[in-house]
Scaffold this motif. Structure first.
Motif, PDB file in Angstrom:
ATOM      1  N   GLN A  83       0.821  -1.207   0.075  1.00  0.00           N
ATOM      2  CA  GLN A  83      -0.058   0.067  -0.032  1.00  0.00           C
ATOM      3  C   GLN A  83       0.869   1.148  -0.113  1.00  0.00           C
ATOM      4  O   GLN A  83       0.553   2.093  -0.872  1.00  0.00           O
ATOM      5  N   MET A  84       2.056   1.278   0.771  1.00  0.00           N
ATOM      6  CA  MET A  84       2.803   2.406   0.795  1.00  0.00           C
ATOM      7  C   MET A  84       3.443   2.690  -0.363  1.00  0.00           C
ATOM      8  O   MET A  84       3.683   3.725  -0.955  1.00  0.00           O
ATOM      9  N   LYS A  85       3.849   1.570  -1.199  1.00  0.00           N
ATOM     10  CA  LYS A  85       4.459   1.458  -2.612  1.00  0.00           C
ATOM     11  C   LYS A  85       3.531   2.267  -3.487  1.00  0.00           C
ATOM     12  O   LYS A  85       3.940   3.092  -4.397  1.00  0.00           O
ATOM     13  N   MET A  86       2.228   1.826  -3.386  1.00  0.00           N
ATOM     14  CA  MET A  86       1.412   2.293  -4.368  1.00  0.00           C
ATOM     15  C   MET A  86       0.952   3.602  -4.189  1.00  0.00           C
ATOM     16  O   MET A  86       0.900   4.199  -5.396  1.00  0.00           O
ATOM     17  N   LYS A  87       1.056   3.852  -2.903  1.00  0.00           N
ATOM     18  CA  LYS A  87       0.607   5.580  -2.704  1.00  0.00           C
ATOM     19  C   LYS A  87       1.673   6.265  -3.326  1.00  0.00           C
ATOM     20  O   LYS A  87       1.601   7.278  -3.919  1.00  0.00           O
ATOM     21  N   LYS A  88       3.034   5.978  -3.005  1.00  0.00           N
ATOM     22  CA  LYS A  88       4.220   6.739  -3.628  1.00  0.00           C
ATOM     23  C   LYS A  88       4.185   6.772  -5.153  1.00  0.00           C
ATOM     24  O   LYS A  88       4.380   7.678  -5.876  1.00  0.00           O
ATOM     25  N   ALA A  89       3.796   5.559  -5.862  1.00  0.00           N
ATOM     26  CA  ALA A  89       3.654   5.607  -7.076  1.00  0.00           C
ATOM     27  C   ALA A  89       2.802   6.283  -7.817  1.00  0.00           C
ATOM     28  O   ALA A  89       2.902   6.902  -8.533  1.00  0.00           O
ATOM     29  N   GLN A  90       1.493   6.381  -6.976  1.00  0.00           N
ATOM     30  CA  GLN A  90       0.336   7.246  -7.430  1.00  0.00           C
ATOM     31  C   GLN A  90       0.662   8.570  -7.555  1.00  0.00           C
ATOM     32  O   GLN A  90       0.240   9.551  -8.119  1.00  0.00           O
ATOM     33  N   GLU A  91       1.628   8.920  -6.496  1.00  0.00           N
ATOM     34  CA  GLU A  91       1.855  10.487  -6.466  1.00  0.00           C
ATOM     35  C   GLU A  91       2.852  10.821  -7.213  1.00  0.00           C
ATOM     36  O   GLU A  91       2.799  11.774  -7.804  1.00  0.00           O
ATOM     37  N   GLU A  92       3.802   9.989  -7.735  1.00  0.00           N
ATOM     38  CA  GLU A  92       4.664  10.185  -8.902  1.00  0.00           C
ATOM     39  C   GLU A  92       4.007  10.354 -10.178  1.00  0.00           C
ATOM     40  O   GLU A  92       4.232  11.135 -10.913  1.00  0.00           O
ATOM     41  N   LEU A  93       3.014   9.442 -10.196  1.00  0.00           N
ATOM     42  CA  LEU A  93       2.391   9.412 -11.680  1.00  0.00           C
ATOM     43  C   LEU A  93       1.356  10.558 -11.667  1.00  0.00           C
ATOM     44  O   LEU A  93       1.395  11.031 -12.801  1.00  0.00           O
ATOM     45  N   ALA A  94       1.204  11.052 -10.555  1.00  0.00           N
ATOM     46  CA  ALA A  94       0.036  12.480 -10.679  1.00  0.00           C
ATOM     47  C   ALA A  94       1.053  13.483 -11.057  1.00  0.00           C
ATOM     48  O   ALA A  94       0.460  14.347 -11.783  1.00  0.00           O
ATOM     49  N   LYS A  95       2.324  13.526 -10.899  1.00  0.00           N
ATOM     50  CA  LYS A  95       3.069  14.700 -11.301  1.00  0.00           C
ATOM     51  C   LYS A  95       3.654  14.486 -12.656  1.00  0.00           C
ATOM     52  O   LYS A  95       4.109  15.569 -13.272  1.00  0.00           O
ATOM     53  N   ALA A  96       3.521  13.210 -13.335  1.00  0.00           N
ATOM     54  CA  ALA A  96       4.096  13.140 -14.612  1.00  0.00           C
ATOM     55  C   ALA A  96       3.220  13.965 -15.697  1.00  0.00           C
ATOM     56  O   ALA A  96       2.105  14.036 -15.422  1.00  0.00           O
ATOM     57  N   GLU A  97       3.793  14.096 -16.892  1.00  0.00           N
ATOM     58  CA  GLU A  97       2.991  14.645 -17.842  1.00  0.00           C
ATOM     59  C   GLU A  97       3.076  13.535 -19.060  1.00  0.00           C
ATOM     60  O   GLU A  97       4.059  13.040 -19.414  1.00  0.00           O
ATOM     61  N   TYR A  98       1.960  13.695 -19.902  1.00  0.00           N
ATOM     62  CA  TYR A  98       1.842  12.757 -21.037  1.00  0.00           C
ATOM     63  C   TYR A  98       1.487  13.634 -22.158  1.00  0.00           C
ATOM     64  O   TYR A  98       0.528  14.224 -21.926  1.00  0.00           O
ATOM     65  N   GLU A  99       2.081  13.429 -23.162  1.00  0.00           N
ATOM     66  CA  GLU A  99       1.913  14.241 -24.399  1.00  0.00           C
ATOM     67  C   GLU A  99       1.424  13.521 -25.667  1.00  0.00           C
ATOM     68  O   GLU A  99       1.850  12.200 -25.926  1.00  0.00           O
ATOM     69  N   ALA A 100       0.512  14.100 -26.242  1.00  0.00           N
ATOM     70  CA  ALA A 100      -0.025  13.482 -27.662  1.00  0.00           C
ATOM     71  C   ALA A 100      -0.302  14.500 -28.671  1.00  0.00           C
ATOM     72  O   ALA A 100      -0.567  15.652 -28.255  1.00  0.00           O
ATOM     73  N   SER A 101       0.063  14.623 -30.110  1.00  0.00           N
ATOM     74  CA  SER A 101      -0.410  15.392 -31.022  1.00  0.00           C
ATOM     75  C   SER A 101      -0.845  14.663 -31.930  1.00  0.00           C
ATOM     76  O   SER A 101      -0.840  13.638 -32.351  1.00  0.00           O
ATOM     77  N   THR A 102      -1.645  15.550 -32.900  1.00  0.00           N
ATOM     78  CA  THR A 102      -2.260  15.214 -34.319  1.00  0.00           C
ATOM     79  C   THR A 102      -1.884  16.069 -35.208  1.00  0.00           C
ATOM     80  O   THR A 102      -1.349  17.165 -34.993  1.00  0.00           O
ATOM     81  N   GLY A 103      -2.323  15.636 -36.319  1.00  0.00           N
ATOM     82  CA  GLY A 103      -2.370  16.609 -37.520  1.00  0.00           C
ATOM     83  C   GLY A 103      -0.609  17.194 -37.730  1.00  0.00           C
ATOM     84  O   GLY A 103      -0.355  18.042 -38.193  1.00  0.00           O
ATOM     85  N   GLY A 104       0.141  16.221 -37.541  1.00  0.00           N
ATOM     86  CA  GLY A 104       1.752  16.222 -37.832  1.00  0.00           C
ATOM     87  C   GLY A 104       2.083  17.300 -37.098  1.00  0.00           C
ATOM     88  O   GLY A 104       3.048  17.957 -37.296  1.00  0.00           O
TER      89      GLY A 104
END
Length: 107
Positions: free
Chosen positions: A19-40
């Motif tokens: 549970q502690m590992k999951m909480k830490k991972a969730q906190e780190e994932l919340a800070k991450a950014e994910y990018e996608a683009s369309t139309g070249g």
């Protein structure tokens, strides 16, 4: 009976560590950014791990065309792809911690 109690204590300790590992991972994932683009690269969207848009870039060339429906479709497509990347990454990270077990209420 004594051995059973020790086994239960060890199991509870493992569950707490997970549970502690999951909480830490969730906190780190919340800070991450994910990018996608369309139309070249005409439309680029970034979302964070909480699936909130953090950045939206629209090429000036797209605006010159004046095709509002196309622009709306590109924004929607890029946003959906960025959110999908965030969800997929989150699921993979949680799977690493849980070993593939589906634990209701944990994430």
């Amino acid at each position: 009976m004594k051995g059973l109690g020790g086994g239960m204590a060890a199991l509870m300790k493992q569950a707490n560590q997970m549970q502690m590992k999951m909480k830490k991972a969730q906190e780190e994932l919340a800070k991450a950014e994910y990018e996608a683009s369309t139309g070249g690269g005409a439309v680029t969207v970034k979302v964070n791990g909480d699936h909130m848009i953090t950045s939206l870039k629209i090429s000036a060339d797209v605006m010159k065309d004046g095709d509002v429906e196309m622009l709306q479709d590109m924004i929607m497509s890029a946003t959906n792809e960025a959110v999908k990347k965030a969800r997929d990454t989150s699921a993979k990270e949680m799977e690493k911690i849980t070993g593939g077990m589906n634990i209701p209420g944990m994430f």
